[in-house]
Design a protein around this motif. Structure first.
Motif, PDB file in Angstrom:
ATOM      1  N   HIS A 139       0.827  -1.205   0.000  1.00 31.41           N
ATOM      2  CA  HIS A 139       0.000   0.000   0.000  1.00 31.41           C
ATOM      3  C   HIS A 139       0.865   1.261   0.000  1.00 31.41           C
ATOM      4  O   HIS A 139       1.844   1.349   0.748  1.00 31.41           O
ATOM      5  N   ARG A 172      -2.855  12.096 -10.250  1.00 31.72           N
ATOM      6  CA  ARG A 172      -3.248  10.706 -10.484  1.00 31.72           C
ATOM      7  C   ARG A 172      -2.386  10.086 -11.587  1.00 31.72           C
ATOM      8  O   ARG A 172      -2.020   8.906 -11.517  1.00 31.72           O
ATOM      9  N   VAL A 175       0.958   9.036 -10.206  1.00 28.78           N
ATOM     10  CA  VAL A 175       0.838   7.774  -9.468  1.00 28.78           C
ATOM     11  C   VAL A 175       0.779   6.588 -10.433  1.00 28.78           C
ATOM     12  O   VAL A 175       1.469   5.575 -10.246  1.00 28.78           O
ATOM     13  N   LEU A 180       1.424   2.298  -9.910  1.00 25.02           N
ATOM     14  CA  LEU A 180       0.496   2.125  -8.806  1.00 25.02           C
ATOM     15  C   LEU A 180      -0.943   2.215  -9.291  1.00 25.02           C
ATOM     16  O   LEU A 180      -1.236   2.931 -10.259  1.00 25.02           O
ATOM     17  N   VAL A 181      -1.832   1.514  -8.616  1.00 21.18           N
ATOM     18  CA  VAL A 181      -3.260   1.538  -8.927  1.00 21.18           C
ATOM     19  C   VAL A 181      -3.975   2.256  -7.784  1.00 21.18           C
ATOM     20  O   VAL A 181      -3.803   1.898  -6.615  1.00 21.18           O
ATOM     21  N   VAL A 182      -4.765   3.282  -8.120  1.00 19.37           N
ATOM     22  CA  VAL A 182      -5.538   3.988  -7.104  1.00 19.37           C
ATOM     23  C   VAL A 182      -6.776   3.172  -6.765  1.00 19.37           C
ATOM     24  O   VAL A 182      -7.601   2.886  -7.634  1.00 19.37           O
ATOM     25  N   GLU A 183      -6.911   2.779  -5.504  1.00 24.21           N
ATOM     26  CA  GLU A 183      -8.054   1.983  -5.063  1.00 24.21           C
ATOM     27  C   GLU A 183      -9.122   2.819  -4.370  1.00 24.21           C
ATOM     28  O   GLU A 183     -10.278   2.429  -4.303  1.00 24.21           O
ATOM     29  N   GLU A 185      -9.982   7.224  -3.009  1.00 25.39           N
ATOM     30  CA  GLU A 185      -9.503   8.593  -2.864  1.00 25.39           C
ATOM     31  C   GLU A 185     -10.519   9.430  -2.113  1.00 25.39           C
ATOM     32  O   GLU A 185     -11.700   9.085  -2.037  1.00 25.39           O
ATOM     33  N   LEU A 205      -4.918   9.824  -1.757  1.00 26.88           N
ATOM     34  CA  LEU A 205      -4.984   8.689  -2.673  1.00 26.88           C
ATOM     35  C   LEU A 205      -4.474   7.436  -1.972  1.00 26.88           C
ATOM     36  O   LEU A 205      -3.361   7.425  -1.425  1.00 26.88           O
ATOM     37  N   CYS A 207      -3.301   3.799  -2.749  1.00 30.70           N
ATOM     38  CA  CYS A 207      -2.820   3.087  -3.938  1.00 30.70           C
ATOM     39  C   CYS A 207      -2.209   1.752  -3.530  1.00 30.70           C
ATOM     40  O   CYS A 207      -1.859   1.527  -2.369  1.00 30.70           O
ATOM     41  N   ARG A 208      -2.073   0.878  -4.529  1.00 28.97           N
ATOM     42  CA  ARG A 208      -1.374  -0.392  -4.298  1.00 28.97           C
ATOM     43  C   ARG A 208      -0.417  -0.660  -5.448  1.00 28.97           C
ATOM     44  O   ARG A 208      -0.678  -0.303  -6.591  1.00 28.97           O
TER      45      ARG A 208
END
Length: 216
Positions: A139, A172, A175, A180-183, A185, A205, A207-208
């Motif tokens: 994360h 965004r 990122v 990274l993937v925004v899960e 916000e 944000l 993210c993972r």
């Protein structure tokens, strides 16, 4: 740089000290962000807190939940305050732009408002390096003031600073460019509790880092 060879952020935050904690302690969005992060962590996770400040609320909240927290801050005053206030975490005076980071060293990384005195290129580089320091599936929580400004002079809590940031879409994209993937916000507005403060837009944000796909 400012004050000789010291980073400008170190000079400013040495002077601000624990007044920063008092000014921002009322941020419900920050605490909600920490609660969300805690909900996704395995027990005894290893967490890097970038720009750890006084250690509260971030390092204190995470360490109190049983996680191993390393806080890094460029300000020696902040590191001294955090070490006294949050003995359950470790703190190191260092500039994250120059700090060696091992691949996959951390289960989570927190970056709450600690990019704003870096150039855009430095912000891109730091976020990419922090993404690499996450284990796959780890994360990364980022919070910023999402304004399209570059090297703008401002007075922050009585200190003259230079601020650089990105608008929401550009942030965004930064990122995503780091893999990274925004899960999740949260966009909010917060007014710090200090004289002369004005409402600030805040963007959080969650993210993972993409997990490694299984080999069949």
């Amino acid at each position: 740089m400012a004050d000789g060879d010291r980073p400008a952020a170190a000079v400013a935050f040495d002077a601000i000290g624990d007044a920063y904690e008092r000014a921002f302690a009322g941020s419900a969005a920050h605490r909600a962000s920490l609660a969300r992060l805690l909900g996704g962590l395995a027990p005894h996770s290893r967490i890097l807190d970038v720009g750890s400040g006084t250690g509260r609320p971030t390092a204190e909240t995470l360490a109190s939940a049983g996680h191993e927290v390393l806080g890094v801050d460029v300000s020696p005053v902040m590191v001294e305050l955090a070490s006294r206030r949050v003995p359950g975490a470790s703190f190191r005076q260092a500039d994250i732009r120059e700090t060696p980071l091992g691949e996959g060293d951390f289960d989570a990384v927190c970056v709450y408002f600690s990019l704003l005195q870096m150039s855009r290129e430095e912000q891109r580089s730091v976020v990419a390096r922090l993404a690499g320091a996450l284990r796959p599936g780890g994360h990364l929580v980022l919070a910023t003031v999402p304004l399209d400004v570059e090297d703008v002079g401002a007075v922050f809590m009585g200190q003259e600073v230079r601020v650089t940031s990105f608008g929401p879409e550009s942030f965004r994209a930064l990122v995503a460019g780091a893999g990274l993937v925004v899960e999740d916000e949260d966009d909010t507005v917060f007014t710090p509790a200090h004289s002369g403060a004005v409402p600030e837009p805040h963007l959080f944000l969650h993210c993972r880092r993409e997990p490694v796909p299984p080999v069949h």
